[in-house]
Design a protein around this motif. Structure first.
Motif, PDB file in Angstrom:
ATOM      1  N   SER A 175       8.469   5.557 -12.049  1.00 33.19           N
ATOM      2  CA  SER A 175       8.684   4.430 -11.735  1.00 33.19           C
ATOM      3  C   SER A 175       9.912   5.080 -13.000  1.00 33.19           C
ATOM      4  O   SER A 175       9.738   5.619 -14.114  1.00 33.19           O
ATOM      5  N   GLY A 176      11.299   4.130 -13.100  1.00 28.43           N
ATOM      6  CA  GLY A 176      12.353   4.328 -14.257  1.00 28.43           C
ATOM      7  C   GLY A 176      13.499   5.421 -14.083  1.00 28.43           C
ATOM      8  O   GLY A 176      13.875   5.902 -14.625  1.00 28.43           O
ATOM      9  N   GLY A 178      15.804   6.278 -11.829  1.00 34.18           N
ATOM     10  CA  GLY A 178      16.983   5.444 -11.975  1.00 34.18           C
ATOM     11  C   GLY A 178      16.979   5.623  -9.744  1.00 34.18           C
ATOM     12  O   GLY A 178      18.788   6.111  -9.293  1.00 34.18           O
ATOM     13  N   LYS A 179      16.214   5.069  -8.972  1.00 39.99           N
ATOM     14  CA  LYS A 179      16.077   4.806  -7.137  1.00 39.99           C
ATOM     15  C   LYS A 179      17.075   3.812  -7.099  1.00 39.99           C
ATOM     16  O   LYS A 179      18.076   3.430  -6.455  1.00 39.99           O
ATOM     17  N   THR A 180      16.645   2.367  -8.021  1.00 41.45           N
ATOM     18  CA  THR A 180      17.546   1.519  -7.916  1.00 41.45           C
ATOM     19  C   THR A 180      18.917   1.327  -8.007  1.00 41.45           C
ATOM     20  O   THR A 180      19.698   0.760  -7.531  1.00 41.45           O
ATOM     21  N   THR A 181      19.711   2.411  -9.413  1.00 41.74           N
ATOM     22  CA  THR A 181      20.225   2.364  -9.906  1.00 41.74           C
ATOM     23  C   THR A 181      21.200   2.920  -8.816  1.00 41.74           C
ATOM     24  O   THR A 181      22.290   2.899  -8.917  1.00 41.74           O
TER      25      THR A 181
END
Ligand SMILES: Nc1ncnc2c1ncn2[C@@H]1O[C@H](COP(=O)(O)OP(=O)(O)OP(=O)(O)O)[C@@H](O)[C@H]1O
Ligand SMILES: [Mg+2]
Lengths: 221, 414
Positions: free
Chosen positions: B69-70, B72-75
């Motif tokens: 989590s966190g 940077g996948k979504t980014t």
């Protein structure tokens, strides 16, 4: 003599149903003032509320403004504007609009803010224009709350539009003001009853409008 | 893929026929569709979500971004459709800088699926799916017809068409989300943890469906997840990101499991990566014994003949050939075999179709230590011992090692 008696005798008196001081004329006048004021207030409150709500900016300023506007005494404003601008439509419209804008503005803003972010994100991700996101994604979901804001504004306007009578205009306020002056309580009670009935009718109209305009997929709260 | 420059080209109004699955097989020599070139994202508050990331996303396959989590996948995903603008670096789509075309044109050429589907609650299922076709100016009838085709494609019954999102389960909503993203037949599909909010059974169904859709339509899919199992199952290529938005490893899943780049990747893969890697070896090479199989109506001679096989147990099958259970050879009397007295045979694997992992699992679960193989119809095809499976595993490893990790093919069913 009780109130009910005043009511029946007022409405059964044939003289009250025709002429320039008849119920149909006064009702129509009252309705016209109210609709005009509501229309003006919506013209100001809706776009500002929709746009600020969509972008999520300016909420604090709006709330401040709305609270300030709510603190203004409607009657005081009326007197003030009469002193400045004289008699006429303006001194009636301004206080009514000032009264109605805050509930419309604030509820519209809140309604737009309460829309879930994920459909908006999905819409933006699929390449929807910002204006379409506002009108076709957020507005339909915010609509029940927005109609609620318009409804309370409408009710406030209808009950307050009686002040038009103080500046020699018509409307249902005529019966109340004249009745009080003439110590004709039958007239006062009759006028007040008409105002209350109009307010109830307005509630019904908004209920019907919500049924017709809000998608069955939007769960109302 | 020139459809991206002029999205009109890619918008075929009819769904390609299912046979095109074969075509996507031949397209397995992948070109690069999306090139992420040394991209950094620094948010206004100073957070560096993605740090000099370079990634070549191959055409017509599923690329999975995975990491804690966190990381940077979504980014990263959102920089591809410019929901987030990179601070540095460029993203090339089909060789062209993604900033060259209007942002909404770019987005309309990419389907976008998010975690909770993000359906429009005021629109029915068909109208949700028809959103992008409508946006592109298709007529209402044509858009709706297309939406109904898509419903079938993602496995939604036509009776759902007129429902509103609140009348659907989470899994059904997610199917609508996928259908909506596919509606205008975009060449690219971006998916951000699309299946993470549904239960494991539904998730498996959705994953299988996605693999099937990908097989049929040959889309380029970028798929974000934090679940390594999902990454291994779905990915043609898997990019493991570490916290701070740096790339830890970019490899096909089999290679990831056999040769993790470093300790971080190894930890992230979990303790049983050896077992999981067996998913990539086919059970086709297993030598199945048929001698220890007897039918429930076997004669005394047949039973006697079976007594001398190398297996310590006999597998009894029904008259239809399906396995019923195990028994010691001495425990069976011709004409009096009681199916209720047999030892359970556990879960059989499908010979040749399932992986060595499934075969080993069968053997481990079986009370006799022998796995039962069945054919596609569920009839017993043979039995195999743990020892024989172990032998096959050693053989497969040696083979994979000799041929290089790329040769490790995924078994068809995992
Ligand atoms: N709008 C933003 N402003 C500032 N920081 C952000 C913003 N969005 C994300 N971040 C930060 O950037 C980093 C990467 O976020 P991102 O959402 O890409 O992670 P993720 O890998 O998708 O995580 P998860 O698996 O939890 O969804 C995180 O540290 C996050 O706090
Ligand atoms: Mg994320």
């Amino acid at each position: 003599m009780n109130v009910l008696h005043f009511v029946t005798s007022f409405f059964t008196d044939g003289a009250h149903w025709s002429g320039y001081d008849g119920i149909p004329t006064r009702l129509l006048e009252h309705l016209t003032y109210s609709l005009e004021a509501l229309g003006l207030a919506a013209l100001i409150g809706l776009p500002v509320g929709l746009v600020t709500g969509h972008y999520g900016k300016g909420g604090n300023a709006l709330t401040l403004l709305a609270t300030a506007a709510r603190a203004l005494p409607t009657f005081g404003l009326l007197v003030l504007i009469v002193m400045v601008a004289g008699f006429g439509m303006l001194p009636v419209m301004i206080p009514l609009v000032v009264l109605a804008v805050p509930p419309i503005l604030v509820t519209t803003y809140e309604a737009m803010r309460s829309v879930e972010p994920s459909p908006v994100d999905a819409a933006r991700g699929m390449g929807m224009r910002e204006s379409d996101i506002l009108l076709r994604v957020e507005l339909p979901v915010a609509l029940p709350l927005i109609l609620g804001g318009l409804r309370s504004a409408a009710i406030q306007i209808i009950s307050t539009a009686t002040i038009a009578a103080y500046v020699s205009l018509g409307g249902l306020g005529r019966y109340i003001v004249d009745g009080l002056y003439q110590h004709n309580y039958e007239k006062v009670v009759g006028g007040a009853t008409l105002v209350a009935a109009l307010a109830l009718a307005t509630l019904a109209v908004f209920w019907a409008a919500a049924r017709a305009a809000v998608s069955p997929g939007v769960r109302q709260t | 893929m020139s459809g991206l420059d002029s999205p009109g080209n890619g918008l075929n109004p009819t769904v390609p026929p299912v046979e095109s699955g074969r075509k996507s097989q031949t397209r397995r020599v992948f070109g690069v569709l999306i090139r992420i070139d040394s991209v950094t994202k620094r948010y206004p508050d100073g957070t560096v979500a993605v740090d000099r990331l370079s990634l070549d996303i191959p055409d017509g396959s599923i690329t999975v971004l995975v990491g804690p989590s966190g990381c940077g996948k979504t980014t990263t995903l959102r920089m591809i459709n410019r929901m987030v603008e990179p601070s540095e670096g460029t993203i090339l789509i089909d060789g062209v800088d993604s900033r060259q075309q209007p942002v909404n044109t770019l987005r309309r050429s990419m389907g976008y699926v998010i975690q909770n589907a993000g359906l429009f609650q005021h629109r029915t299922v068909v109208d949700n799916i028809a959103t992008v076709p409508r946006m592109l100016g298709w007529s209402k009838d044509k858009s709706r017809a297309r939406a109904r085709e898509l419903m079938e494609r993602v496995g939604l019954d036509a009776s759902f068409a007129k429902r509103y999102p609140y009348q659907l389960s989470g899994g059904q909503q997610q199917r609508v989300g996928v259908a909506r993203a596919l509606a205008a037949d975009p060449p690219v599909l971006l998916m951000d943890e699309p299946f993470s909010a549904v239960d494991p059974v539904v998730r498996k169904g959705l994953q299988d469906e996605l693999l099937r859709i990908q097989e049929e339509l040959g889309k380029t899919i970028v798929f974000v997840t934090h679940d390594i199992d999902e990454a291994v199952k779905l990915g043609t290529m898997v990019a493991v990101l570490r916290t701070g938005g740096r790339l830890a490893q970019f490899a096909p899943p089999a290679e990831l499991l056999s040769d993790p780049a470093d300790e971080f990747v190894e930890d992230f893969l979990g303790a049983d990566r050896g077992i999981r890697r067996l998913s990539f070896f086919s059970s086709a090479g297993l030598e199945l014994l048929t001698a220890p199989i007897v039918a429930i109506d076997a004669t005394a001679e047949q039973l006697a003949a079976r007594g001398a096989t190398e297996a310590p147990y006999l597998l009894v099958t029904g008259l239809d050939g399906r396995p019923l259970g195990w028994s010691e050879p001495g425990g069976l009397t011709a004409g009096q075999i009681d199916a209720g007295q047999l030892l359970p045979y556990g879960r059989p694997f499908t010979a040749g179709q399932d992986s060595l992992r499934a075969a080993l699992d069968c053997a481990v679960l079986s009370p006799t230590g022998w796995a039962v193989a069945v054919d596609a119809e569920g009839r017993a095809a043979g039995v195999v011992s743990q020892a024989a499976i172990g032998e096959a595993i050693r053989g497969a490893h040696a083979h994979a090692h000799a041929a290089g990790p790329e040769a490790a093919q995924k078994a068809t069913t995992r």
